[in-house]
Each structure stands twice: as C-alpha cells, then as structure tokens.
Write a protein that holds these residues in place. Structure first.
Motif, PDB file in Angstrom:
ATOM      1  N   ILE A  22      -8.135  -2.454   0.294  1.00 48.26           N
ATOM      2  CA  ILE A  22      -7.706  -3.776   0.763  1.00 48.26           C
ATOM      3  C   ILE A  22      -8.863  -4.769   0.622  1.00 48.26           C
ATOM      4  O   ILE A  22      -8.716  -5.851   0.053  1.00 48.26           O
ATOM      5  CB  ILE A  22      -7.236  -3.710   2.236  1.00 48.26           C
ATOM      6  CG1 ILE A  22      -5.943  -2.896   2.354  1.00 48.26           C
ATOM      7  CG2 ILE A  22      -7.032  -5.124   2.796  1.00 48.26           C
ATOM      8  CD1 ILE A  22      -5.500  -2.652   3.794  1.00 48.26           C
ATOM      9  N   CYS A  71       0.863  -1.188   0.000  1.00 51.28           N
ATOM     10  CA  CYS A  71       0.000   0.000   0.000  1.00 51.28           C
ATOM     11  C   CYS A  71       0.899   1.237   0.000  1.00 51.28           C
ATOM     12  O   CYS A  71       1.585   1.513   0.986  1.00 51.28           O
ATOM     13  CB  CYS A  71      -0.880  -0.053   1.251  1.00 51.28           C
ATOM     14  SG  CYS A  71      -1.927   1.376   1.461  1.00 51.28           S
ATOM     15  N   VAL A 120      -0.774  -7.158   4.002  1.00 50.87           N
ATOM     16  CA  VAL A 120      -0.424  -5.876   3.403  1.00 50.87           C
ATOM     17  C   VAL A 120       0.766  -5.244   4.112  1.00 50.87           C
ATOM     18  O   VAL A 120       0.898  -5.337   5.334  1.00 50.87           O
ATOM     19  CB  VAL A 120      -1.668  -4.939   3.388  1.00 50.87           C
ATOM     20  CG1 VAL A 120      -2.169  -4.631   4.783  1.00 50.87           C
ATOM     21  CG2 VAL A 120      -1.420  -3.660   2.634  1.00 50.87           C
TER      22      VAL A 120
END
Ligand code: FES
Length: 571
Positions: free
Chosen positions: A107, A44, A115
């Motif tokens: 997500i 991310c 993540v």
C-alpha cells in the motif's frame, strides 16, 4: 478546493517522472482522464488456487471495480501473499505477520489513496487489517463469504467441526472409511470459506462489528448475489471515504474493539479472535489486553446457535438475520455511537435489524448458552494468561483436577495417543508442549488434541486438554489454549511431568500445577530450550521477533504504524 490525494504525487507531475508513472499504466488501456487526480483505490486481493476459500476473489474484485468506477475512482487490483489454511505447512499462523508486512508495504509504496481488502480464509482477514492499520489510509474490508451448508446423506454438515467428529467416528468404528470418503465431497461444495462459526466466520463478524466492513458482511454466502452487491457498494463507498478522509484510525477505536469482543462472545466465536484482535489493536495504538477479553466477555451470553457450539451453519445465520440481528439483540452491551464505514453508527445500522428465526439467533433473555465470552485463566502454569472458550467446553469439566499425561511435541502425541498401553483415563489432563509461537514455530492449531482411541471406544467425548497451541475455530472441548509463557520460551509448561496434578477452575479463572515452587524452580534450572528452527530466512526472523500470545503473536518491530506518507521518488 479539490483535495490532493497521495496518488497525485505519482500521476500529477507533468515532468519526466509523471510521464513514467502514467505512460506505463497506459499499457493497460487506461485513458488520459483517469489520471486527473481522482482517488486511486487499491483492491488488495488474496486470491489463490492454493487458498480454496478465496478462489472466487477475482470475481469479487470485478464487482468492487464496478463500484469504484461508478463513484469516480480509479480501481487498481494488486495481489498479496495468500494464506490457505488447509494446505500451508507448518501453519498459516507462521505467515500471518509476513502477509501483513506485504500488505503494509504494498500500500505505502504505491499510488494508493484508499483500499478495499478482500479476505476470507482465516489468517487473511487479520493480516490484511494489521497491514492496512499500520498505513492508516481509508480502507474497507470485504469478506469472501461462507460456503453453502455441507450436505451429507440428508444431513447438514459443517466444515471443520464434522471433520473432527467423523474422524473420531472412524477411529472408534462407528463410521466406515467408505462413508468418510463420501463425506469428503459433500462438505465443501461451493465457493467460500468454512461455513461453521470458525475463525474465518468469526473474523468476518469481527470486522463488521468493528465497523470496518459494511453491515451484513459477515454472513452472506459466497455464492449469493448479495455478496457481489456488497462488494459493488464497498467499491462506491471507498471512493467517498477517500474524499472524506475517513482513515482506519477513525473506526478502530477502543469502543469499537470492545464491541468486537462482545460480539465474539455473542456468536460463540473462535478463540483465534483473541490473538488477532490483540495484534490489530497493537498496530493502531489501542491498548487492549487479555484481561479486556475476560472482563468484557463476562456478561455476554452466546446467542447464536451455530456449530461448533450449536447446530446451524452460516447460511442459516444469514437467512435468520445475520450479525445485525445479533448486535441489535445485544442492546446496551454495545457502544452504539461507534462510527462505521457506511457513514452510519453501529446503532443506526442495526436499529431495525430483523430476526427471522429465533432458534438460530436467540434473544438475550433466553440465550443459547449463559456464558459466551472467552475466559482468561492464570496461575503458576500460565502467569501471563491462557484462554478457554466455555461455550465449547463440557460444564462438568470446567472445575477439574487430574493427573497430567504429557506430550513433549505434537509428533510424540501422534505416536503415543492410540497406544493401548498409554497410561491414561478420562480423569487425566492431556498436556501438549512446544506448540506456541516460538516452539512449533508458528503456534499451530493442534490444541484440540484428539482423545485416546481407548477412551473414545468407552464413549468418552471430552477431557481437559492444555497447551501453548491454538485450536481451530471449528473445534470444541474443554481445552485450555495459548498458555503464556509458552514452553519453548521457558514457561512452567516446559517442566510439567507425567503424574503431576493439574487443577482447572474456570469460575475462579485458575489453572494450577500442584507442584511446589521450589520443585518448579529446580526443574526450570535443569531445563534446556529447544534448538531454534532455522539460522536463516523468514523462520529466523519469526523466531527472533515473535511476541507471546498475550501480545497477539505480532512481531515486536511491527507494533504501531508508519503512516502512508509518500516515499521518495524512485527515479
Ligand atoms: Fe479457509 Fe476454513 S479452511 S476458512
């Protein structure tokens, strides 16, 4: 038996939909066997050229990617909104909750099993953790790291902290505009975020203390190869965490938050950590209140000699031993059995942590400042609390009574503060209104109001200042912040008038407006709320749903989480 990951709902089926999910991904050159059920790791990324503190994140992501591949995972990088502290108007804080929604929904909607969250500039860290917590998948934070020390004419200078000093020096004539301009190119001279113990460094320390980042995450400079090694190892580790089903809720427990609060005290961390930790705790279902900050911080001295409370910078802090040395020094003040993302407990991680410089990381027996935590004050001006950071304040002003000099808005403040006819002296209390979550909107960092020029010229360096705003973590002074309820929500702050007497007593946790209850009631009845900032769009959503600072200024409908169940098929 091999565990089935949530990504297999996308890549596993041999039918039409599985074809679609795999086939389009293959346009990136991905071979068949990468869709064999291995963990899919989202990276991310808050990279943006408009967020200079995060501008090196594409490199950082590459190192995470290597680690994920090595450990047998499939890394897939995705962008989310980025929040650059220095450019975004009216304030990045307006958008922290929006970024958290972007992260949460990105997500959940995608085939992600775990993540790695890449964050740096102030709001990016809490926003990413808030969003990920509401999904509660395995996650590791990797911070971008601080910039190298600023260097100006042979001196180390700190981002933020020295901006405030230099601009006051220009205003009172002790620094030329030419020198000021030269300093501009000397302060922020490498990749990374602010290298003072401002909000970015504080939040990087917080995630390390919470156990959701690897040890040493907080302080490795952005350009040090060890930052890239840490990203690489985080990439390996997140794959294992998916296999072990180590979700964020295993780490974000009440003891972990208590550790983080104490660490913020020990590092002389930013007041912004208060608001962000309250919001993160709310997302993961941990009851955390302002009173926890006061109670837990009370016995924690400031151990770290870093700007703005001290003199060194994050680069020095790393070479001195960084956060593990501080946590080790805190001894029994820390819950040592709290688990962390590397598979060890906090205590195990720091048991041998060395300190190489006792002028930078002080021992508990001889701290930098006796009081390091955040103090919560209450009274008729702030029945639901307000905060002050004693380590950044002037000791003599922490018990003070003075005449209010009131500014209804930040614009009025800027217009009047340097007026030679402003009726103010150093014993006055500067009062700023309408800068809370609803008032600005977005609760900007304007609580560290610059002092009137005419007092600066007299050599005055601090005054009591109070507001419903936040302040930059790089700022300093005897400054009461986050007054709840804020003025725009009809708090008593809204009716303070020039000449009212205000009393601050930090030892007694008190902020008091010396006006009778009946007069306060009379003024509040005559008070009219300011107009809403907008009747549409995100500003309206924010205004309608933001909670007060004592609830972390999160949106009321975002508290808690929705998990990471696989949504229904898209075709
Ligand atoms: Fe980005 Fe300070 S401006 S961390």
């Amino acid at each position: 038996m091999l565990m089935k990951h949530r990504s297999s709902a996308w890549f596993g089926p041999r039918d039409r939909d599985g074809f679609i999910h795999r086939s389009w991904m293959k346009n990136q050159g991905l071979p068949d066997d990468l869709f064999d059920g291995r963990p899919v790791i989202g990276i991310c990324n808050t990279w943006s050229e408009l967020t200079p503190c995060n501008a090196h994140f594409r490199d950082l992501a590459e190192h995470v990617r290597r680690g994920v591949y090595e450990a047998g995972g499939l890394p897939l990088e995705f962008p989310v909104m980025s929040l650059g502290e220095t450019l975004m108007r009216p304030t990045t804080m307006l958008f922290r909750n929006l970024l958290s929604m972007d992260v949460e929904e990105s997500i959940r909607a995608n085939p992600i099993d775990g993540v790695v969250l890449l964050a740096g500039c102030d709001k990016t860290t809490p926003a990413l953790l808030m969003g990920a917590a509401s999904c509660d998948l395995p996650a590791i934070m990797v911070s971008g790291g601080p910039m190298l020390n600023g260097k100006f004419r042979g001196q180390d200078i700190g981002s933020g902290t020295d901006v405030w000093k230099f601009s006051e020096a220009v205003r009172c004539g002790t620094m030329s505009e030419c020198e000021f301009k030269e300093a501009e190119g000397c302060m922020n001279r490498s990749a990374g975020h602010c290298m003072t113990m401002g909000t970015a460094s504080t939040m990087a320390s917080v995630v390390e203390a919470l156990g959701v980042a690897l040890p040493t995450n907080a302080a490795i400079p952005a350009v040090d190869s060890r930052r890239y090694k840490l990203a690489h190892v985080a990439g390996r580790r997140i794959v294992e965490m998916v296999r072990e089903d180590l979700r964020l809720s295993k780490f974000l427990t009440r003891p972990a938050f208590e550790n983080a609060i104490r660490v913020v005290g020990a590092i002389g961390g930013s007041t912004n950590a208060v608001i962000h930790l309250l919001a993160i705790a709310g997302r993961i279902g941990v009851e955390l209140t302002l009173d926890d900050w006061d109670r837990l911080g009370r016995c924690v001295p400031c151990l770290v000699n870093l700007m703005p409370a001290g003199k060194y910078l994050m680069e020095d802090f790393y070479y001195a031993g960084g956060l593990p040395a501080v946590i080790r020094e805190l001894g029994d003040l820390i819950h040592r059995a709290v688990p962390t993302v590397n598979g060890k407990t906090v205590g195990e991680n720091v048991s041998d942590a060395p300190c190489y410089n006792r002028d930078i990381i002080k021992p508990l027996s001889d701290p930098m400042k006796a009081e390091g935590g955040i103090v919560v004050v209450r009274g008729n001006l702030c029945p639901d609390g307000a905060i002050i950071k004693p380590s950044a304040a002037t000791p003599e002003l922490m018990n003070h009574r003075g005449r209010a000099v009131v500014f209804e808005t930040i614009e009025e403040f800027h217009t009047r503060i340097d007026d030679p006819n402003l009726d103010v002296d150093e014993s006055c209390v500067l009062v700023l209104k309408n800068c809370g979550p609803r008032g600005y909107p977005g609760m900007p960092e304007v609580g560290n109001m610059p002092l009137p020029s005419k007092l600066l010229n007299k050599g005055i360096t601090d005054m009591v200042r109070i507001s419903d705003a936040r302040m930059s973590g790089t700022a300093y002074g005897t400054i009461v912040l986050h007054i709840v309820p804020e003025a725009a929500a009809g708090g008593a702050l809204a009716i303070v008038q020039n000449g009212d007497m205000i009393e601050l007593n930090v030892a007694k946790r008190k902020l008091y407006l010396d006006v009778s209850d009946s007069e306060i009631k009379r003024r509040l009845e005559a008070w009219k709320p300011p107009a809403a900032p907008s009747d549409r769009g995100y500003a309206k959503l924010y205004y309608d749903h933001v909670m007060q600072a004592d609830r972390g200024a999160d949106f009321d409908f975002l508290v808690g989480g929705s998990g990471a169940a696989v949504p229904r098929e898209s075709h």
